[in-house]
Design a protein around this motif. Structure first.
Motif, mmCIF file in Angstrom:
data_model
loop_
_atom_site.group_PDB
_atom_site.id
_atom_site.type_symbol
_atom_site.label_atom_id
_atom_site.label_comp_id
_atom_site.label_asym_id
_atom_site.label_seq_id
_atom_site.Cartn_x
_atom_site.Cartn_y
_atom_site.Cartn_z
ATOM 1 N N ASP A 157 -13.206 -8.028 14.055
ATOM 2 C CA ASP A 157 -11.750 -7.905 13.942
ATOM 3 C C ASP A 157 -11.402 -6.518 13.415
ATOM 4 O OD1 ASP A 157 -9.054 -8.067 13.494
ATOM 5 O OD2 ASP A 157 -9.178 -9.638 11.957
ATOM 6 N N PRO A 158 -10.921 -5.612 14.250
ATOM 7 C CA PRO A 158 -10.626 -4.241 13.807
ATOM 8 C C PRO A 158 -9.540 -4.171 12.743
ATOM 9 C CG PRO A 158 -9.754 -4.637 16.004
ATOM 10 C CD PRO A 158 -10.626 -5.811 15.682
ATOM 11 N N ASN A 159 -8.763 -5.244 12.578
ATOM 12 C CA ASN A 159 -7.715 -5.264 11.564
ATOM 13 C C ASN A 159 -8.193 -5.823 10.228
ATOM 14 O OD1 ASN A 159 -5.660 -4.270 13.332
ATOM 15 N ND2 ASN A 159 -5.561 -6.309 14.269
ATOM 16 N N SER A 160 -9.457 -6.237 10.168
ATOM 17 C CA SER A 160 -10.014 -6.794 8.935
ATOM 18 C C SER A 160 -10.189 -5.705 7.879
ATOM 19 C CB SER A 160 -11.369 -7.447 9.221
ATOM 20 O OG SER A 160 -12.047 -7.750 8.018
ATOM 21 N N HIS A 161 -10.113 -6.103 6.601
ATOM 22 C CA HIS A 161 -10.339 -5.159 5.498
ATOM 23 C C HIS A 161 -11.742 -4.562 5.542
ATOM 24 C CE1 HIS A 161 -13.135 -7.482 2.926
ATOM 25 N NE2 HIS A 161 -12.590 -8.522 3.527
ATOM 26 N N ASP A 163 0.848 -1.189 0.000
ATOM 27 C CA ASP A 163 0.000 0.000 0.000
ATOM 28 C C ASP A 163 0.887 1.243 0.000
ATOM 29 O OD1 ASP A 163 -2.239 -1.602 0.187
ATOM 30 O OD2 ASP A 163 -2.368 -1.440 2.370
ATOM 31 N N GLY A 206 -15.311 -10.516 10.048
ATOM 32 C CA GLY A 206 -14.461 -9.336 10.087
ATOM 33 C C GLY A 206 -15.026 -8.197 10.903
ATOM 34 N N HIS A 224 -13.058 -3.091 7.848
ATOM 35 C CA HIS A 224 -13.020 -1.831 8.585
ATOM 36 C C HIS A 224 -12.253 -0.721 7.863
ATOM 37 C CE1 HIS A 224 -14.883 -3.163 12.381
ATOM 38 N NE2 HIS A 224 -14.392 -4.353 12.049
ATOM 39 N N LEU A 225 -11.860 -0.972 6.615
ATOM 40 C CA LEU A 225 -11.148 0.062 5.874
ATOM 41 C C LEU A 225 -12.051 1.251 5.550
ATOM 42 C CD1 LEU A 225 -8.973 -2.044 3.403
ATOM 43 C CD2 LEU A 225 -8.189 -0.734 5.381
#
Length: 223
Positions: free
Chosen positions: A106-110, A40, A103, A112-113
């Protein structure tokens, strides 16, 4: 992320949910291209949505705005994948409802983008398909029309069709003078119990027909 041909003849863009990841993996495995970019990237001052260049779904606008390639864009053939939007939206609903639901925790999941990603996954657990689709497009004017994945398809010089992915990939490579056989791996398959048409009622069918009229006409898709 896109696939950049090793001889710089093409850039393959990964339009979400259209079999693009399968094609990308096949091109890399056959050593016909490489992943680009590898991570990224934050461009310019790093502010704003288009200042973020995602590692997977890099689109034409990123290349145009940030001049990511060594030569001007017109020196490259931009290629992507297309899919019947009626079929696409059913698979998109099932991905949200089944594959991405975990997800939410899971705050690190995509997921949450973006706020939209969180909202649409949450709604997929509450709503049946037709209501979910209506909710997805409820913020848009009834006159709104667009291509599916316009940032990938609008400036594409060539498209591969999800419905005949291997054959269209072979035909395209042969047009470039590449005759070797390229096998498609089996990944990211969305399972369903019935044909996509069974998910639609009259209103949801009309919704897709209205919003994606330019895409249906351009690529010859129908219900």
């Amino acid at each position: 992320m896109a696939i950049l041909a090793k001889d710089s003849r093409f850039v393959f863009l990964l339009a979400p949910g259209t079999g693009s990841t399968v094609v990308a993996e096949a091109l890399v495995n056959a050593e016909l291209g490489r992943w680009f970019p590898l991570d990224d990237m934050r461009m310019g001052d790093g502010q704003g949505e288009d200042a973020f260049v995602p590692v997977k779904h890099t689109h034409y606008g990123h290349f145009r705005r940030w001049l990511l390639l060594e030569r001007p864009l017109e020196h490259y053939q931009f290629v992507t994948t297309v899919r019947n939007p009626f079929d696409f939206w059913v698979s998109e609903y099932l991905r949200h409802r089944n594959r991405w639901a975990d997800g939410l925790d899971d705050p690190n999941s995509h997921v949450h983008l973006t706020a939209l990603g969180v909202d649409m996954v949450a709604k997929s657990r509450e709503l049946e398909f037709a209501d979910w689709l209506a909710y997805r497009w409820s913020k848009f004017s009834r006159k709104h029309q667009q291509l599916l994945h316009p940032l990938f398809t609008e400036n594409a010089d060539h498209v591969l069709r999800f419905e005949r992915l291997e054959a269209s990939l072979t035909d395209w490579l042969q047009s470039l003078g590449i005759t070797e056989t390229v096998s498609l791996p089996v990944i990211n398959v969305t399972k369903r119990d019935s044909d996509y048409r069974s998910y639609y009622d009259a209103s949801s069918r009309q919704l897709v027909e209205r919003i994606f009229a330019p895409y249906l006409e351009r690529f010859g898709y129908a219900f």
